[in-house]
Design an enzyme around this catalytic site. Structure first.
Site, PDB file in Angstrom:
ATOM      1  N   CYS A  18       4.021   1.713  -7.647  1.00  0.00           N
ATOM      2  CA  CYS A  18       3.830   2.448  -6.411  1.00  0.00           C
ATOM      3  C   CYS A  18       3.287   3.844  -6.723  1.00  0.00           C
ATOM      4  CB  CYS A  18       5.172   2.542  -5.679  1.00  0.00           C
ATOM      5  SG  CYS A  18       5.054   3.238  -4.042  1.00  0.00           S
ATOM      6  N   PRO A  19       2.317   4.312  -5.998  1.00  0.00           N
ATOM      7  CA  PRO A  19       1.710   3.779  -4.776  1.00  0.00           C
ATOM      8  C   PRO A  19       0.404   3.019  -4.996  1.00  0.00           C
ATOM      9  CG  PRO A  19       0.995   6.030  -5.023  1.00  0.00           C
ATOM     10  CD  PRO A  19       1.869   5.699  -6.233  1.00  0.00           C
TER      11      PRO A  19
END
Length: 79
Positions: A18-19
């Site tokens: 992430c992200p």
């Protein structure tokens, strides 16, 4: 989820955390036509929550996920 989904494009996000999977998904979806299906390959556990939330926020249809060996396949239908 349907068993026989044929994606129009596949995005390999295995090994990314992430992200990055969401950012790459957002960028690729922007190039796709309504009705097309994007398959995202991912290993990050957070993707399991992030992709449905992203789909809802952006107006696309989250079709579900299928586990595979060491990763998951996620499906989004472009609206």
């Amino acid at each position: 989820m349907e068993e026989n989904i044929t994606p129009d494009q596949t995005l390999d996000c295995r090994g990314l955390s992430c992200p990055m999977p969401i950012l790459k998904t957002k960028k690729l979806i922007g190039t796709m036509k309504p009705g097309q299906i994007l398959e995202i390959l991912g290993t990050d556990p957070g993707t399991r929550n992030d992709l449905p939330a992203f789909s809802k926020r952006s107006g696309h249809e989250y079709l579900g996920e299928k586990p595979d060996e060491g990763f998951s396949r996620f499906y989004i239908k472009v609206k």
